[in-house]
Design a protein around this motif. Structure first.
Motif, mmCIF file in Angstrom:
data_model
loop_
_atom_site.group_PDB
_atom_site.id
_atom_site.type_symbol
_atom_site.label_atom_id
_atom_site.label_comp_id
_atom_site.label_asym_id
_atom_site.label_seq_id
_atom_site.Cartn_x
_atom_site.Cartn_y
_atom_site.Cartn_z
ATOM 1 N N ALA A 1 5.746 -15.277 12.373
ATOM 2 C CA ALA A 1 4.475 -14.947 11.777
ATOM 3 C C ALA A 1 4.721 -13.365 11.922
ATOM 4 O O ALA A 1 4.215 -12.675 10.801
ATOM 5 N N ARG A 2 4.887 -12.795 13.013
ATOM 6 C CA ARG A 2 5.049 -11.408 13.081
ATOM 7 C C ARG A 2 6.193 -10.839 12.479
ATOM 8 O O ARG A 2 5.740 -9.481 12.259
ATOM 9 N N HIS A 3 6.842 -11.361 12.130
ATOM 10 C CA HIS A 3 8.224 -10.792 11.482
ATOM 11 C C HIS A 3 8.451 -11.343 9.985
ATOM 12 O O HIS A 3 9.346 -10.782 9.241
ATOM 13 N N GLN A 4 7.270 -11.895 9.534
ATOM 14 C CA GLN A 4 7.500 -12.347 8.213
ATOM 15 C C GLN A 4 7.099 -10.921 7.170
ATOM 16 O O GLN A 4 6.745 -10.083 7.338
ATOM 17 N N MET A 5 8.114 -11.246 6.224
ATOM 18 C CA MET A 5 8.049 -10.258 5.038
ATOM 19 C C MET A 5 7.445 -10.911 3.885
ATOM 20 O O MET A 5 7.748 -11.869 3.371
ATOM 21 N N ALA A 6 6.379 -10.238 3.291
ATOM 22 C CA ALA A 6 5.880 -10.721 2.164
ATOM 23 C C ALA A 6 5.354 -9.866 1.076
ATOM 24 O O ALA A 6 5.301 -8.598 1.557
ATOM 25 N N PHE A 7 5.234 -9.793 -0.088
ATOM 26 C CA PHE A 7 4.745 -8.980 -1.060
ATOM 27 C C PHE A 7 3.218 -9.378 -1.382
ATOM 28 O O PHE A 7 2.921 -10.253 -1.990
ATOM 29 N N HIS A 8 2.389 -8.305 -1.163
ATOM 30 C CA HIS A 8 0.938 -8.325 -1.368
ATOM 31 C C HIS A 8 0.713 -7.130 -1.860
ATOM 32 O O HIS A 8 1.002 -5.962 -1.495
ATOM 33 N N ALA A 9 -0.428 -6.884 -2.859
ATOM 34 C CA ALA A 9 -0.843 -5.773 -3.317
ATOM 35 C C ALA A 9 -2.219 -5.714 -2.399
ATOM 36 O O ALA A 9 -2.682 -6.543 -2.178
ATOM 37 N N LEU A 10 -2.008 -4.367 -1.971
ATOM 38 C CA LEU A 10 -3.274 -3.695 -1.136
ATOM 39 C C LEU A 10 -4.522 -4.183 -1.517
ATOM 40 O O LEU A 10 -5.442 -4.754 -0.869
ATOM 41 N N GLU A 11 -4.871 -4.053 -3.001
ATOM 42 C CA GLU A 11 -5.988 -4.517 -3.639
ATOM 43 C C GLU A 11 -6.375 -5.944 -3.292
ATOM 44 O O GLU A 11 -7.420 -6.293 -3.268
ATOM 45 N N ASP A 12 -5.429 -6.800 -3.141
ATOM 46 C CA ASP A 12 -5.858 -8.305 -2.857
ATOM 47 C C ASP A 12 -6.155 -8.646 -1.485
ATOM 48 O O ASP A 12 -6.569 -9.732 -0.994
ATOM 49 N N LEU A 13 -5.838 -7.516 -0.550
ATOM 50 C CA LEU A 13 -6.056 -7.708 0.816
ATOM 51 C C LEU A 13 -7.488 -7.421 1.369
ATOM 52 O O LEU A 13 -7.892 -7.740 2.532
ATOM 53 N N ARG B 1 -7.476 1.861 4.677
ATOM 54 C CA ARG B 1 -6.473 2.393 3.951
ATOM 55 C C ARG B 1 -6.599 2.411 2.561
ATOM 56 O O ARG B 1 -6.572 3.335 1.555
ATOM 57 N N TRP B 2 -7.216 1.221 1.866
ATOM 58 C CA TRP B 2 -7.566 1.178 0.614
ATOM 59 C C TRP B 2 -8.673 2.072 0.253
ATOM 60 O O TRP B 2 -8.266 2.712 -0.972
ATOM 61 N N PHE B 3 -9.731 2.173 0.900
ATOM 62 C CA PHE B 3 -10.888 3.164 0.443
ATOM 63 C C PHE B 3 -10.142 4.427 0.573
ATOM 64 O O PHE B 3 -10.639 5.237 -0.401
ATOM 65 N N LEU B 4 -9.296 4.821 1.240
ATOM 66 C CA LEU B 4 -8.605 6.184 1.178
ATOM 67 C C LEU B 4 -7.648 6.564 0.197
ATOM 68 O O LEU B 4 -7.085 7.564 0.231
ATOM 69 N N GLY B 5 -6.925 5.349 -0.497
ATOM 70 C CA GLY B 5 -6.017 5.451 -1.234
ATOM 71 C C GLY B 5 -4.697 5.636 -0.683
ATOM 72 O O GLY B 5 -3.671 6.094 -1.099
ATOM 73 N N LEU B 6 -4.419 5.247 0.805
ATOM 74 C CA LEU B 6 -3.237 5.033 1.468
ATOM 75 C C LEU B 6 -2.429 3.786 1.211
ATOM 76 O O LEU B 6 -3.335 2.890 1.379
ATOM 77 N N SER B 7 -1.250 3.885 1.120
ATOM 78 C CA SER B 7 -0.466 2.433 1.096
ATOM 79 C C SER B 7 -0.345 2.189 2.521
ATOM 80 O O SER B 7 -0.709 2.780 3.493
ATOM 81 N N LEU B 8 0.288 1.186 2.895
ATOM 82 C CA LEU B 8 0.540 0.532 4.052
ATOM 83 C C LEU B 8 1.506 1.483 5.062
ATOM 84 O O LEU B 8 1.685 1.596 6.189
ATOM 85 N N THR B 9 2.414 2.254 4.158
ATOM 86 C CA THR B 9 3.369 2.833 4.992
ATOM 87 C C THR B 9 2.863 4.610 4.820
ATOM 88 O O THR B 9 3.538 5.291 5.358
ATOM 89 N N ASP B 10 1.907 4.775 4.284
ATOM 90 C CA ASP B 10 1.555 6.308 3.951
ATOM 91 C C ASP B 10 1.077 6.833 5.497
ATOM 92 O O ASP B 10 0.455 5.939 6.206
ATOM 93 N N PRO B 11 1.508 7.934 5.921
ATOM 94 C CA PRO B 11 1.006 8.433 7.196
ATOM 95 C C PRO B 11 -0.514 8.957 7.268
ATOM 96 O O PRO B 11 -1.153 9.163 6.091
ATOM 97 N N VAL B 12 -1.415 8.541 8.278
ATOM 98 C CA VAL B 12 -2.566 8.889 8.252
ATOM 99 C C VAL B 12 -2.806 10.149 8.975
ATOM 100 O O VAL B 12 -1.937 10.439 9.929
ATOM 101 N N PRO B 13 -3.418 10.961 8.607
ATOM 102 C CA PRO B 13 -3.672 12.481 9.209
ATOM 103 C C PRO B 13 -3.892 12.183 10.584
ATOM 104 O O PRO B 13 -4.387 11.452 11.305
ATOM 105 N N HIS B 14 -3.127 13.235 11.537
ATOM 106 C CA HIS B 14 -3.344 13.268 12.820
ATOM 107 C C HIS B 14 -4.933 13.805 13.185
ATOM 108 O O HIS B 14 -5.264 14.570 12.416
ATOM 109 N N PHE B 15 -5.468 13.134 14.265
ATOM 110 C CA PHE B 15 -6.905 13.672 14.328
ATOM 111 C C PHE B 15 -7.308 15.125 14.523
ATOM 112 O O PHE B 15 -8.187 15.594 13.977
ATOM 113 N N SER B 16 -6.211 15.792 14.981
ATOM 114 C CA SER B 16 -6.297 17.064 15.497
ATOM 115 C C SER B 16 -5.974 18.046 13.827
ATOM 116 O O SER B 16 -6.911 18.706 13.711
#
Length: 131
Positions: free
Chosen positions: A13-25, A95-110
């Protein structure tokens, strides 16, 4: 030591690869979807154009993202910006709300704080946005 069936299933389960649209999650009734349906945040670009340079320096954090991050923090009662950024890293709806993909970096808090301070401190931009 031989792994048990439960351990094997957990590993799979932890290593499963699947294709999903972020929209659907993100559930249709999620609060951030409701906000996104009713607020067009693009008006922010016009308000901040004087504090952004389009042809100098490295790319900055999107101004809409700079406004949406504290909205997430406030709405979900996250006590600090550091924790908010950590939550954004793992929360699909954020991530969806911010328009970030699952692989986009999130800005560092600083980096977030420095950008917020440099762009908005001493201006009425935040007040204009929330008015």
């Amino acid at each position: 030591m031989m792994s048990t069936n439960a351990e094997s299933k957990t590993f799979e389960a932890r290593h499963q690869m699947a294709f999903h649209a972020l929209e659907d999650l993100v559930p249709e009734d999620h609060l951030l979807r409701k906000i996104d349906r009713h607020i067009d945040f693009s008006f922010i670009y016009g308000l901040v154009e004087d504090v952004y340079c389009s042809d100098n320096g490295r790319p900055s954090i999107d101004p809409v993202t700079l406004i949406k991050i504290p909205i997430i923090q406030y709405l979900f009662g996250i006590p600090s910006m550091r924790q908010t950024i950590q939550e954004i890293q793992v929360n699909v709806a954020y991530r969806w709300f911010l328009g970030l993909s699952l692989t986009d970096p999130v800005p560092h808090f600083s980096t977030f704080g420095k950008n917020y301070k440099r762009r908005f401190e001493g201006t009425s931009i935040a007040q204009q946005i929330f008015s």
